[in-house]
Enzyme design. Structure first.
Site, PDB file in Angstrom:
ATOM      1  N   CYS A  74     -72.897  -9.746  39.026  1.00  0.00           N
ATOM      2  CA  CYS A  74     -72.318 -10.942  38.403  1.00  0.00           C
ATOM      3  C   CYS A  74     -70.817 -10.783  38.222  1.00  0.00           C
ATOM      4  CB  CYS A  74     -73.002 -11.228  37.062  1.00  0.00           C
ATOM      5  SG  CYS A  74     -72.947  -9.858  35.879  1.00  0.00           S
TER       6      CYS A  74
ATOM      7  N   HIS B  90     -68.470  -7.660  28.544  1.00  0.00           N
ATOM      8  CA  HIS B  90     -69.738  -8.141  29.081  1.00  0.00           C
ATOM      9  C   HIS B  90     -70.799  -8.308  27.994  1.00  0.00           C
ATOM     10  CE1 HIS B  90     -73.177  -8.498  31.780  1.00  0.00           C
ATOM     11  NE2 HIS B  90     -72.363  -8.471  32.819  1.00  0.00           N
TER      12      HIS B  90
END
Length: 512
Positions: A322, A349
């Site tokens: 991602c 994150h």
């Protein structure tokens, strides 16, 4: 009787007298305000009625002709009136020119009137171009026919069966999107999900519940029913089989009427070419897509390097990570426009399922600490992974990660030294252009917000959301800091589907 008449007459007289007094007390300026307000109400009513027609045509195009319409990359199927109006407001602010719902409806009518093959069209871009100085067409239909003339030469699409190998966070989001966008079934058809364990009534009900409700992404806008007899879920009226298997090579997909399927592996259990090749030994499978970084297989960021690999020749793909999908489109723009000497990536994150909920043993020290209570320094391979898509950046980037106590929504900070002198205004102009046109319009979303925070980007389909207000540039114009938001689940899932469509050769004609 006379009393009643007198009472009624007196009341009428009082009301009439009150109205006359009201007229004399209202100033001309106040009357102007009232008229202005009435006009506003009338306009709002007309705009909402037009939006209702807009929604109907969008649905007719999708379900009758397999034509998907977006608004500057924003999905508008199954959106309500307020959503559509707000998206038009955003579109107008983005291109700095009013994007009217009335014009959009007129263009949609023209699209609906002409014979187009399955396609994906950006109504925002078409509306913007219709009112541009370059448009010389006398009417909307002539404009639309000219703009979409290449659609007639697009190749016929053969639908592709899809099997999800695993049903975790990414697997369920991909399933949601595939089933919500099945339409006439002319592209990707989700036929089965492979899991470990028998598909009993209880297990199927639990899997159905996880698909229907999600603590981050909300309710699935569709129906999910359990068919225990056939070991399946019926999603939006379509049967999706649940297959129990311990080894991918042991499965015979043809038993379920599945042929030449694309296997999307979201388990993370098979990461290299040898392990992923086991999927191809299964009867009825012919392509594999891994939803994680892979070894000895092409790592693809769709929009950046997917065209370097021929789906007819390459059978195994990785959709990378991602974070790699978030930063690579932006890095490509900066590399192509300004040149990159070196840089550092720091990703802030959201925590993920591989961390511990409370302090406990873990293969990696810091990831053993409670995910929802700590900021956790950890590593990311995204800096090195970028070089697989952009070879010119090999050895130029370092990277690290900090996991933070939010369940979804992440931020990549790119600290770059560029070759050519620049400014914040110049960088914003460059990235706005790439977000508006070219090969990266699906990948880059340009944010105009002064108050963007992580929860705002949950549900964004673009893997890279450029925060135009946060960019920093040094006095000499050679050092820049860019802030790139990304929904590490939903945005990434859309990149997986985009790559899946390329591999399956079901990409429709597009106009962005």
């Amino acid at each position: 009787m006379l009393f009643l008449f007198t009472k009624s007459f007196t009341k009428t007289f009082e009301i009439s007298n009150f109205a006359e007094n009201l007229k004399t007390t209202i100033q001309p300026e106040s009357m102007s305000d009232i008229k202005s307000y009435e006009k506003e109400l009338a306009f709002q009513s007309d705009r909402r009625k037009a939006t209702t027609e807009f929604i109907k045509i969008i649905s007719d195009l999708w379900y009758d002709k397999a034509i998907e319409v977006v608004l500057f990359k924003n999905q508008i199927i199954d959106k309500n009136v307020s959503d559509i109006i707000n998206l038009h407001e955003y579109a107008g602010e983005f291109v700095q020119k009013p994007i009217s719902i009335f014009d959009s409806v007129e263009i949609l009518r023209a699209i609906n009137d002409i014979n187009l093959p399955p396609a994906k069209l950006d109504i925002g871009k078409l509306t913007y171009e219709y009112h541009s100085d370059d448009n010389t067409h006398l009417n909307v239909k002539a404009f639309v026919i000219e703009k979409l003339k290449d659609a007639q030469s697009s190749k016929e699409i053969k639908p592709k069966d899809v099997v999800l190998y695993g049903f975790g966070r990414i697997g369920r989001l991909v399933a949601r999107e595939l089933m919500a966008k099945t339409g006439r079934g002319s592209q990707l058809r989700l036929r089965a999900v492979v899991v470990r364990g028998e598909a009993t009534q209880e297990i199927l009900e639990k899997r159905a519940a996880l698909l229907k409700t999600d603590s981050v992404h909300g309710q699935f806008k569709g129906t999910v029913d359990v068919d225990a007899e056939n070991k399946a879920l019926v999603i939006n009226g379509t049967t999706v089989r649940f297959i129990n298997a311990a080894k991918p090579e042991d499965i015979d997909y043809t038993k379920y009427g599945i042929y030449n399927a694309l296997i999307i592996d979201n388990t993370g259990a098979f990461r290299d070419k040898t392990a992923l090749s086991r999927h191809l030994e299964a009867k009825g499978a012919n392509r594999v897509l891994l939803t994680a970084p892979g070894k000895e297989v092409p790592n693809i960021v769709h929009g950046v390097n997917h065209n370097k690999f021929d789906p007819d020749k390459t059978k195994i793909y990785s959709a990378a990570s991602c974070t790699t999908n978030a930063i690579t489109p932006i890095l490509k723009v900066i590399e192509d426009s300004l040149g990159i000497k070196k840089g550092h990536l720091e990703t802030i994150h959201a925590y993920t399922n591989d961390q511990n909920l409370v302090d406990n043993m873990h293969s990696k020290y810091r990831r053993g600490r409670a995910a929802a209570l700590n900021m956790v320094i950890t590593e990311t391979g995204a800096g090195a992974a970028v070089a697989k898509a952009l070879p010119s950046l090999k050895g130029k980037l370092t990277s690290n990660a900090i996991r933070v106590p939010v369940p979804n929504g992440s931020l990549a900070i790119l600290n770059l030294e560029v070759k050519n002198k620049t400014s914040k205004e110049s960088i914003n102009t460059i990235l706005k252009k790439y977000a508006l046109e070219g090969d990266l319009v699906e990948q880059i979303q340009y944010s105009l917000s002064n108050e963007l925070v992580s929860s705002d980007i949950v549900g964004a389909s673009a893997p890279s959301i450029y925060d135009s207000k946060a960019t920093l540039v040094s006095a000499d114009g050679k050092s820049i800091v860019l802030y790139i938001w990304y929904d590490n689940e939903y945005g990434y899932s859309h990149q997986v589907i985009r790559l899946a469509k390329y591999i399956a050769k079901v990409r429709r004609y597009t106009y962005y």
